[in-house]
Every structure is written in C-alpha cells, then in structure tokens.
Scaffold this motif. Structure first.
Motif, mmCIF file in Angstrom:
data_model
loop_
_atom_site.group_PDB
_atom_site.id
_atom_site.type_symbol
_atom_site.label_atom_id
_atom_site.label_comp_id
_atom_site.label_asym_id
_atom_site.label_seq_id
_atom_site.Cartn_x
_atom_site.Cartn_y
_atom_site.Cartn_z
ATOM 1 N N THR A 405 0.855 -1.204 0.000
ATOM 2 C CA THR A 405 0.000 0.000 0.000
ATOM 3 C C THR A 405 0.882 1.243 0.000
ATOM 4 O O THR A 405 1.913 1.278 0.670
ATOM 5 N N ASP A 406 0.450 2.249 -0.734
ATOM 6 C CA ASP A 406 1.160 3.534 -0.748
ATOM 7 C C ASP A 406 0.692 4.357 0.453
ATOM 8 O O ASP A 406 -0.480 4.715 0.560
ATOM 9 N N LEU A 407 1.605 4.645 1.353
ATOM 10 C CA LEU A 407 1.248 5.337 2.595
ATOM 11 C C LEU A 407 1.439 6.848 2.518
ATOM 12 O O LEU A 407 1.276 7.531 3.525
ATOM 13 N N SER A 408 1.799 7.360 1.357
ATOM 14 C CA SER A 408 2.156 8.776 1.270
ATOM 15 C C SER A 408 0.984 9.704 1.587
ATOM 16 O O SER A 408 1.189 10.844 1.976
ATOM 17 N N ASN A 409 -0.254 9.208 1.433
ATOM 18 C CA ASN A 409 -1.417 10.055 1.676
ATOM 19 C C ASN A 409 -2.053 9.806 3.037
ATOM 20 O O ASN A 409 -3.145 10.295 3.311
ATOM 21 N N PHE A 410 -1.389 9.053 3.889
ATOM 22 C CA PHE A 410 -1.938 8.778 5.219
ATOM 23 C C PHE A 410 -1.852 10.019 6.095
ATOM 24 O O PHE A 410 -1.012 10.888 5.897
ATOM 25 N N TYR A 412 -0.863 11.953 9.507
ATOM 26 C CA TYR A 412 0.391 11.827 10.256
ATOM 27 C C TYR A 412 0.253 10.851 11.418
ATOM 28 O O TYR A 412 1.084 9.968 11.604
ATOM 29 N N ASP A 413 -0.812 11.014 12.216
ATOM 30 C CA ASP A 413 -0.986 10.134 13.371
ATOM 31 C C ASP A 413 -1.102 8.682 12.952
ATOM 32 O O ASP A 413 -0.598 7.779 13.621
ATOM 33 N N ASP A 414 -1.768 8.464 11.816
ATOM 34 C CA ASP A 414 -1.896 7.094 11.319
ATOM 35 C C ASP A 414 -0.534 6.542 10.913
ATOM 36 O O ASP A 414 -0.206 5.389 11.221
ATOM 37 N N PHE A 415 0.243 7.374 10.227
ATOM 38 C CA PHE A 415 1.554 6.887 9.795
ATOM 39 C C PHE A 415 2.481 6.667 10.989
ATOM 40 O O PHE A 415 3.237 5.699 11.033
ATOM 41 N N ILE A 416 2.396 7.573 11.977
ATOM 42 C CA ILE A 416 3.197 7.396 13.190
ATOM 43 C C ILE A 416 2.796 6.101 13.890
ATOM 44 O O ILE A 416 3.630 5.371 14.418
ATOM 45 N N PHE A 417 1.500 5.825 13.872
ATOM 46 C CA PHE A 417 1.046 4.581 14.482
ATOM 47 C C PHE A 417 1.634 3.374 13.752
ATOM 48 O O PHE A 417 2.060 2.394 14.378
ATOM 49 N N VAL A 418 1.677 3.466 12.414
ATOM 50 C CA VAL A 418 2.304 2.385 11.633
ATOM 51 C C VAL A 418 3.765 2.242 12.026
ATOM 52 O O VAL A 418 4.266 1.131 12.270
ATOM 53 N N LEU A 419 4.470 3.377 12.101
ATOM 54 C CA LEU A 419 5.891 3.330 12.472
ATOM 55 C C LEU A 419 6.060 2.765 13.880
ATOM 56 O O LEU A 419 6.979 1.978 14.134
ATOM 57 N N ASP A 420 5.185 3.165 14.772
ATOM 58 C CA ASP A 420 5.310 2.701 16.146
ATOM 59 C C ASP A 420 5.071 1.196 16.232
ATOM 60 O O ASP A 420 5.754 0.486 16.973
ATOM 61 N N VAL A 421 4.086 0.725 15.479
ATOM 62 C CA VAL A 421 3.815 -0.721 15.455
ATOM 63 C C VAL A 421 5.019 -1.480 14.912
ATOM 64 O O VAL A 421 5.453 -2.485 15.473
ATOM 65 N N ILE A 422 5.580 -0.969 13.808
ATOM 66 C CA ILE A 422 6.729 -1.654 13.208
ATOM 67 C C ILE A 422 7.936 -1.548 14.131
ATOM 68 O O ILE A 422 8.727 -2.487 14.254
ATOM 69 N N SER A 423 8.083 -0.399 14.789
ATOM 70 C CA SER A 423 9.179 -0.263 15.747
ATOM 71 C C SER A 423 9.029 -1.273 16.873
ATOM 72 O O SER A 423 10.000 -1.910 17.298
ATOM 73 N N ARG A 424 7.809 -1.419 17.370
ATOM 74 C CA ARG A 424 7.581 -2.413 18.414
ATOM 75 C C ARG A 424 7.847 -3.824 17.881
ATOM 76 O O ARG A 424 8.417 -4.672 18.576
ATOM 77 N N LEU A 425 7.458 -4.055 16.644
ATOM 78 C CA LEU A 425 7.707 -5.370 16.046
ATOM 79 C C LEU A 425 9.206 -5.629 15.908
ATOM 80 O O LEU A 425 9.676 -6.751 16.145
ATOM 81 N N MET A 426 9.971 -4.603 15.539
ATOM 82 C CA MET A 426 11.418 -4.775 15.442
ATOM 83 C C MET A 426 12.024 -5.015 16.831
ATOM 84 O O MET A 426 12.985 -5.771 16.976
ATOM 85 N N GLN A 427 11.454 -4.365 17.836
ATOM 86 C CA GLN A 427 11.912 -4.626 19.201
ATOM 87 C C GLN A 427 11.632 -6.070 19.591
ATOM 88 O O GLN A 427 12.464 -6.737 20.220
ATOM 89 N N GLN A 447 9.093 3.376 2.774
ATOM 90 C CA GLN A 447 7.786 3.996 2.957
ATOM 91 C C GLN A 447 7.903 5.333 3.678
ATOM 92 O O GLN A 447 7.186 6.283 3.366
ATOM 93 N N SER A 448 8.814 5.410 4.636
ATOM 94 C CA SER A 448 8.947 6.635 5.425
ATOM 95 C C SER A 448 9.496 7.778 4.591
ATOM 96 O O SER A 448 8.999 8.907 4.666
ATOM 97 N N VAL A 449 10.529 7.489 3.812
ATOM 98 C CA VAL A 449 11.099 8.542 2.965
ATOM 99 C C VAL A 449 10.058 9.020 1.969
ATOM 100 O O VAL A 449 9.867 10.220 1.749
ATOM 101 N N ASN A 450 9.347 8.076 1.375
ATOM 102 C CA ASN A 450 8.308 8.430 0.408
ATOM 103 C C ASN A 450 7.211 9.247 1.084
ATOM 104 O O ASN A 450 6.764 10.276 0.560
ATOM 105 N N TYR A 451 6.787 8.768 2.267
ATOM 106 C CA TYR A 451 5.733 9.482 2.979
ATOM 107 C C TYR A 451 6.206 10.841 3.455
ATOM 108 O O TYR A 451 5.499 11.847 3.318
#
Length: 986
Positions: A405-410, A412-427, A447-451
């Motif tokens: 999915t292209d996240l560039s139009n998400f 901010y809070d939604d994208f941060i939530f995605v990052l936080d989930v993935i960060s937790r998953l990496m932890q 995805q982050s650079v694009n977003y």
C-alpha cells in the motif's frame, strides 16, 4: 458222482484247479464212498488220456457260477435231433466228467494225510480259542469292575480339572479379547480428552497383547486395526502439535511431547513443529488480510481466496490498513510468543530431566541417558536455529504487507502509528532472536522517505498558509507551559522520567523490568497497548478561559495596575495552582512596584510568548521527532526537513517585520541619510541592521528554500532528486496586520509576538539539540552543528532589525533636526538654560514610553525587547543630535558649551525614563562635541581613529571648528584624510 456233479454245478464250470481251490477244507478233504472209488478205478488209468479228456472240455464250463450249463447245452442242440448223436454226445460228456472226477479223487487221495493232520490242529486251535474266550470274558468282567470302582471316577476328576483349567485360560483369553475389542471406544475417549500419552500407551499394550493371541482369527484382524488406530493417533497428534503454534498451553504441549517420546519420535516431532510454525505464520497472515479484504469488498466472492498473499495485500484499503496491521502484528506476536514459550518449556524440562538423571545415575542406564542427551541437544539446536527462520518469515510477511500500500497520503498520526507498530515489532524481533530486522528497516525506510517527502511538502504549504493568515496575536498558554506537555513530545518526557506510571506509558516506552516476552508471557499483547496508548489524553497547555484560578493573584495585578478595564489577553498568564511555579499572591505590592519598569510585563508571570503558528510548528517538530525516534535510518532527512520549518519561520518573520525596505515616514530619516536607500539607513554605523551572520543565513534560506517565481503547477509530480530541491513561495503578511499606525507603535505588539515567538522556537530547538544529536548519523552531525550555530542562534539577532523600524518611526527625529537648526550656536556667553529641542525630544520619549505601556497591556514586553527598543531610540536620538550638531554653520566655544548643557539635560531626564545603563552612544555625542576643541595635529589622528562618524560630520568639524584657525592647505589635508577614511566604507 452225483455229489461231484452237484459240487461242480455249485462252483460253476471252472477249471479243475480253480474248483479244487475253492472248496472248503471240509468239503475238499471229504472221504469218498466205496462206490465212487470203484467207479473211479474202473475208468482208464492212463494219465495222459485223462489229461486229454480234461483238456477237451470247453473253456466255457470253467466260467463263473452264473453260467447255466443246462441252458447252454440245450441251446447247442441241433435243429434236427438224432438219438445216436445225442447218445454219442452224452457219452462224451460222461467221459469228461469221469476224467474230472478221477482227477479230483486223485488229488484228494494225495492230500489225505496233510488234511488229517491239519484237521487235528484246527481242532486244537478251536479248543484254545474256546479257553481264550473264557479268559477274556473273565478279564473283561474284572476290568469292568475296576473301571466302575476306581478308574472312571478318578480319571473323571482329573479330566474335569484339566478341562476347568483350560476353560479358565480360555475365559481369560476371552476377556482379554473382549477388552481388546473395546479398545477403540476407549481410545476415542482418550483422544477426545487429549490424553495422547495414555492413548499411545494403551495402543502399544494392546498391540503387545494382540501378538500373544494372534492365533485367533479375530485377533489378527484386530492387530491390523490397532496399527491403523496408532497411525490415526499420530495424525491427531500432529494436529494437536500444530495447535501449539497459535496458543501455547503447557499441559497440552507436555502431553504431546510425552506422546512423541512414547513413539520414539522426539526428533520427528521437532521437525514437524517447525513446519507447523512456518505454516501457521503463512495461514495467520493470509487469514487476517483476507478477512479485511473481504470485509471491505462487501461480498463473499471467493476470488480473493485464490489470490497470492502478495496480491491480496494490494487490495487493503486505507481505512482498514492500520487495524489490519495491528491485528496482523497481534497474530504474529501470538505465534512468536508460542515459540518462545515452547523454548522455555524445553529449557525447564531439560533442567528437570538433567537433575533427575544426576540424582539416580546408574551404570545400567548409560545408553538410555546418552540417547536422551542426544535428543535434548538436537531439540535445543533445532529450536535455536528456528528462531531466525521464524523471524525471517515474519519479516517477509510484514514487509509484503507494508509495501503493498502507498502510505504517502496517510494522516500523520496514522503513519506514526504504523511506524510505532513496526518499531515495536522490530523490538520484538531483537528480543526474539537478536535480529536487527534489516528487512523491516529497509521496507519501512522506503515507505517513510516516500511518505515524509510528501508530508513535509504539505506541511510547508500549510505553514505558509498559517503564516499568511496569522494575525500575530498572543496564544494564551499557562505560565508553566513546557513542550513536554504536548502530546507530540510525550515520548521524550517518558524516556527521561522512568517514574511515569506504566498505565500512562505508551508502547514505545519499554518497561525496564524485562523483555516484552517476559512482560506479556502470561497475558496481554504489546500491540494492544500500543493501540490504546494512542488515545492518551495530554495536559491542557492553554490557560482556561484566560484565567488561572487564583482570585487573590488577580487582585494583586489589579491593585498594582490600577486598571479595571485591562483586556482579557492581559489576564491569561497567571500561575496554575497545580504547577510548581511560585504564585504572585505571595509577592507584596511593594515588591511588585519595585520591579524594573523597563520590563513592560507589568510584572506578570513570564509566560511564553508564542502564536498559534508557533505552537503548530512546535507540534510539527514533535511529530517529526516521533518519526525520527521510531525510524532512526531516516534521521538525517527528518532533521533536514525540521530545519526547513525553522528556516521558513525565521524567513517569514524577517520578511514580515524585519525588512529595512519597508516604507518609513520621511520625518524619521536623518537629513544626512535621505539620499540613501531607506533599507540601508545607518548601515555605515551598524545601527538596527542584521549582523553579517544573520544576513548570510537569510540569503541561504532564500536561495535554498524560497521559490521567488511560483510555478504554474506547484503540485506536479517531480522526481526524487527534484523533490529535494523543491522550494516554497515566499509568504505574504496578512492584510489584517497593520504596521503603519503610530498609536500601536507601528505594530509593536505584533512584532513582539512574532520575534519573541521565534526566539521561543529557537529555545525549544536548543532544548531538543541533545535528542537530535543522539540520533543523527555521525557523518551528518556537522550539518546539525552548522544549523544550530548559523541559524538557530541567530533568532535573537532578528530583534534588532525588527525593533529598529519601530524605533525609527516612533520618535520624530526630523522635527528635532528642524528645531536644532533654529538654534543659534555662535553665542558670546555661556548659557544656563538648555534649548527647547531637548524638551521636545524628551517629550517624544515620554510619549514613546506611554505608548509602550499601552502596548504592554496587550502583550507582555520582555526586558530584552524593551531594552532593544530603548537602545535603538536612544542611539537614533544621539545620532540625530550629532547630525544636528554637524549641520551647524557657525559655532562659538560658548555654543559648544551650550551643546554640552543640552546633552547633559537630555541625559539627566532620559535616565529617569529608562533603566538602561550606560546610555547607548553617550560617548558618541560627547566625543563629537569635545572634538571641537582639538588642535590641527590632534584632529588628523582623531579623524583616523573615529571612523564611526560620517564624512559630512567630520567635514563639518574641520570647516567649522578649525576653519578659522588653520590655513587652507591644512584644511585640505584634513579633508583628504577624511576622504581616505571614508573610502574603505564604500
């Protein structure tokens, strides 16, 4: 003869030998009568002749007994009977009969002695037989008595006992067979109860028993059925093993492992377990994504079930992306937690087993111990190797989902939530197997650079819109306001304050008590907490309704200010009861009155001065830092974009309020500088203009960020390289902001809010520098250092050009020049009264002070701002005085004394209006006045040393002061020195 005939008739017409042999012993050896013997002797005695007669007998007469001789002879009679022939034939037959009889008689006579002897033996035998019959009869009688009396009874008992033993064995066998027949029912019950070890144990025992009774046909069938049942148990055991992958249960897994150990397939079980975990990961993610895809599609079309997982991820909608990701991570967490708990089970089990083995060590169990040790080592290595494999599968599945999915139009809070989930998953991955999750990092980085590029471009446009619509009104915040109170900066406060309660900590704040697996091993899911923490309420940073709850505090303000009509904005910065700040109510009125009046705060608490736009920029910075904190690989890009926010805000404040080319009333221009461009007023003296460092910074911002020529299609798609070079149009000041009104001191309130909010923003950047420096890559740290040293630190320097414009307009310097021009300076006696222009100038300052007080009722004027304003005004006034003195055409020594008197009077009155010490440019005026008393030689060196004066001012000194005392040549020399001094400035 008749008897022989009858004998021959009975025996049939057979050969004489056969007939003789067939005779019974009695008949065979019967004694012939005398008549028969005589008849036989009368016959010819020639043996040969008798033999020929016998041979002439037809063979038919020697046939079997059924042969009818009479019938035979009658049938042979000729058709025509002849008596003679018949008699002849009869005689022939008689001869044949006689020969036969003779032959028989001879034979009988020959065997007569043997016959007699044998007959005696037969008689003797008959007697013996009769005796034997009597003996047998007696024996049988006695045996019958014995049978009835002893044998039959005893042997019957033994036979019955033997039969009983056989029947007991048979009954036992039948019961065993019956039990074996009922085994299927019990096995089914045990499998339903998930008692796999018991089922296998029972099945193995049944197989062993069946082999004992395999001679029964029913048991042979049962044996094959038990083998099928055992295979079925293994299949169900495999299914039970697969359930471990999603919801680990200690008791359940213990039973499964015991069952596999009974089967001797511990290693096989471990291989199957890893296969099930791999399959569980695939099935789990597929089912989760499929559920959301079908839910969003709104139909039960089965076409989605046939898609590959990668293709299925592309059908996730934006609305369902985040809940699907959260559920995906929750499900994968359950799988990994099950694997973690599986490893824990084996570790604990191995320790217990090793302890038991060591306590009951026996030489007879060495082989079994070695086998168990080998199995344990195999399982341990298999489990350790499976960690990275399972995490790799998880990474690949989540990566596929992320990139689908292209996240560039998400949002901010939604994208941060995605990052936080993935960060937790990496932890989770790091704790799971020590992995750095390169796959996830790379996918989320893309995805982050694009977003972030899209997001930053939009935020810059929004910031421009905010700035162009900003009226630069004060945003009322509590006096205890701190950026850590903002939701966007909560992660910083919690990382610095470990005492925050766990219920208030977001998922990004890792508890120091242990790993995630230790925290959530028993219950809970880290990704559920992550979702909940998103909705945490943050502290209200705005002052409620403009008040902060303390009536005595407000009365203290009112008593000190003596203003009942103070605007609401003035009442918004009281100390909140629950903050740690010292309340004003504890300060006496005398203390309040003794505060420096140069701080036009009216002694209000020094609450931050900022605008809504400033607050939005700060929030943006917090959001950027959240993203940077979660995803450190893009830290440089984030900090670079963050610096652009500050750059654009700085450039906007300068553009709106600090440009020197803004229209300034002619009355505020010094006569000597009217010919100069208004933007360069007093540039030669360095008054009111930005420093070279600030000018360099502004030029850099303009070149790198500001789009001076707005393109027709700013939203057009650009390549990645062009995107980095995108620029933002220069902002324009809102038409609601009026900077030309003298009553408002030319927008001083707006200028204060703008510049001080910029300074406040710079202070927040300074506060955040350690955090930014910690995540900045080492190779990029010079950029951060340069940003702070050349940009952030210059924010306060913008005060001078901004407030200089107010100072240049607030006081009518031109009127003062006109008044000074009307003064007669070539007086002959020393004056004791100063000139009126001094009173006019002081009156201007008093008016300026009054208007400054009026503005302070709207906006708190910090001490540095008031000092700069007064400094600018005093410097401009002093330089205007010097300019007025430089316009003098004639001047006497008494006139110079009058200048000193006027200036001293001005200083004395001015010191009562302002707290600034020393008075700025005081020496500038005094030195110029004293220069009138210099000699020719001293003047030349003085000119070279004092380059702060303009050419006109220096020229006036030479022409007016020394012109009457020196010759023309000396004057030309001094004027040439002035030109040499002025040349470098140009």
């Amino acid at each position: 003869m008749q008897k022989i005939k009858s004998l021959m008739t009975r025996q049939g017409l057979r050969s004489p030998q056969e007939s003789v042999n067939d005779l019974s012993p009695i008949e065979n050896f019967r004694t012939l009568t005398k008549e028969e013997l005589r008849e036989l002797h009368e016959e010819p005695a020639d043996p040969q002749a008798q033999q020929e007669i016998i041979n002439s007998i037809e063979e038919v007469y020697f046939s079997n007994d059924s042969f009818d001789i009479v019938k035979y002879e009658l049938e042979r009679l000729p058709p025509v009977l002849s008596l003679q022939e018949l008699e002849e034939y009869r005689d022939k037959l008689i001869q044949q009969q006689a020969a036969v009889s003779k032959k028989v008689a001879d034979l009988i006579l020959e065997k007569q002695p043997a016959y007699v002897e044998e007959l005696e033996r037969v008689t003797s035998l008959q007697n013996g037989l009769q005796l034997a019959a009597v003996i047998c009869t007696n024996g049988r009688r006695h045996l019958n008595i014995a049978k009835e009396g002893f044998t039959q009874t005893s042997l019957g008992l033994l036979a019955n006992q033997r039969k009983r033993q056989l029947l007991i064995g048979l009954l036992k066998s039948l019961r065993t067979i019956k039990t074996l027949q009922r085994t299927d029912v019990r096995l089914s019950e045990m499998l339903e109860e998930e008692d796999y070890p018991g089922a296998i144990q029972l099945c193995l025992e049944c197989q062993k028993a069946a082999s004992t009774f395999k001679h029964y046909s029913c048991i042979s069938e049962l044996n094959s059925k038990l083998q099928d049942t055992l295979e079925q148990i293994e299949e169900q055991l495999d299914v039970a093993l697969s359930k471990i992958c999603k919801n680990f249960d200690i008791n359940h897994y213990t039973k499964v492992q015991q069952a596999y150990r009974l089967l001797g397939k511990t290693q096989t079980a471990m291989d199957q377990l890893h296969m099930h975990f791999t399959q569980a990961i695939h099935n789990t993610v597929f089912q989760v994504v499929l559920g959301y895809v079908e839910l969003c599609a709104g139909n039960t079309d089965t076409k989605f079930q046939k898609l590959q997982y990668k293709d299925l991820c592309t059908h996730i909608t934006s609305d369902s992306y985040i809940p699907c990701l959260a559920d995906l991570c929750k499900a994968l967490w359950e799988v990994m937690l099950s694997y973690y708990r599986t490893m824990q089970w084996h570790e604990n089990h191995d320790q217990d087993e090793a302890a038991v083995v060591s306590s009951v060590s026996d030489g007879n169990n060495v082989i079994g111990t070695e086998e168990n040790s080998f199995d344990r080592n195999y399982v341990k290595k298999k489990l350790e190797h499976g960690l990275s494999r399972i995490w790799q599968d998880v990474q690949l599945k989540v990566k596929t989902y992320l990139l689908g999915t292209d996240l560039s139009n998400f949002k901010y809070d939604d994208f941060i939530f995605v990052l936080d989930v993935i960060s937790r998953l990496m932890q989770v991955g790091e704790e799971f197997c020590g992995s750095k999750s390169e796959v996830l990092q790379e996918s989320i980085r893309k995805q982050s650079v694009n977003y972030f590029k899209t997001y930053h471009r939009t935020r810059l446009e929004e910031l421009r819109m905010f700035l162009e619509n900003e009226t630069w009104e004060l945003c009322p915040v509590k006096s205890s306001f701190n950026i850590l109170q903002l939701h966007e900066f909560k992660f910083l406060e919690q990382s610095r304050s470990p005492s925050v309660s766990p219920s208030k900590q977001p998922a990004s704040a890792v508890c120091s008590t242990g790993t995630l697996f230790q925290q959530y091993c028993a219950a809970g899911n880290p990704f559920e907490i992550q979702a909940d923490s998103k909705d945490d309420e943050t502290e209200d940073v705005l002052a409620s309704n403009g008040y902060e709850s303390d009536e005595q505090e407000k009365s203290a303000y009112q008593e000190y200010d003596s203003d009942s009509d103070v605007p609401e904005e003035l009442k918004r910065d009281y100390v909140d009861e629950q903050t740690g700040d010292a309340p004003i109510k504890s300060v006496s009125r005398e203390t309040l009155r003794s505060r420096k009046r140069s701080d036009y705060n009216l002694n209000k608490v020094n609450a931050p001065i900022l605008t809504n736009t400033t607050l939005n920029v700060i929030r943006l910075v917090g959001k950027y830092m959240q993203m940077m904190n979660i995803l450190k690989p893009i830290a440089f890009d984030v900090i670079h974009f963050m610096s652009q926010l500050f750059d654009y805000y700085l450039y906007a404040v300068y553009t709106f309020f600090g440009r020197n080319d803004m229209p300034i009333p002619a009355s505020s221009l010094c006569a000597s500088n009217r010919e100069q461009h208004s933007g360069r007023q007093f540039e030669s003296t360095g008054l009111g203009l930005s420093s070279s460092r600030l000018r360099t910074t502004l030029n850099r911002i303009q070149e790198s960020l500001i789009d001076l020529e707005v393109s027709a299609d700013p939203s057009g798609t650009l390549t990645a390289a062009e995107e980095r070079k995108e620029k933002v149009p220069s902002p324009h000041l809102s038409h609601l902001v009026v900077l030309t009104s003298g009553n408002s001191l030319y927008g001083l309130a707006e200028r204060v809010v703008a510049t001080e909010s910029l300074v406040f923003l710079a202070e927040q950047f300074e506060f955040l520098q350690p955090h930014l420096d910690a995540v900045m890559p080492a190779a990029k740290k010079p950029f951060l250092q340069q940003f702070y040293s050349q940009t952030v630190s210059t924010a306060s320097e913008l005060r001078k050009p901004v407030y200089w414009i107010v100072a240049a307009k607030a006081i009518d310097y031109e009127q003062m020049l006109l008044l000074m021009a009307n003064v007669k300076w070539d007086v002959k006696e020393i004056m004791s009264q100063h000139n009126v222009y001094v009173d006019a100038l002081l009156k201007e300052f008093e008016e300026f002070n009054r208007r400054l007080n009026d503005v302070s009722k709207r906006v708190r004027i910090p001490l540095p701002v008031s000092n700069i304003l007064w400094e600018h005004c005093i410097r401009l006034a002093n330089r205007t005085l010097v300019e007025g003195y430089a316009n003098v055409k004639k001047c006497s020594n008494e006139g110079r004394a009058l200048m000193q008197l006027d200036f001293q009077q001005f200083l004395m009155k001015l010191e009562k209006l302002t707290d600034i010490r020393p008075i700025p440019d005081k020496e500038f005026v005094e030195t110029y006045i004293k220069a009138y008393y210099l000699t020719e030689n001293d003047m030349e060196s003085w000119i070279k040393e004092h380059r702060e004066y303009s050419t006109k001012q220096l020229t006036n000194l030479v022409n007016i002061c020394l012109g009457t005392y020196i010759n023309k040549k000396a004057r030309q020399k001094l004027l040439a020195a002035i030109d040499d001094t002025d040349r470098p400035k140009r």
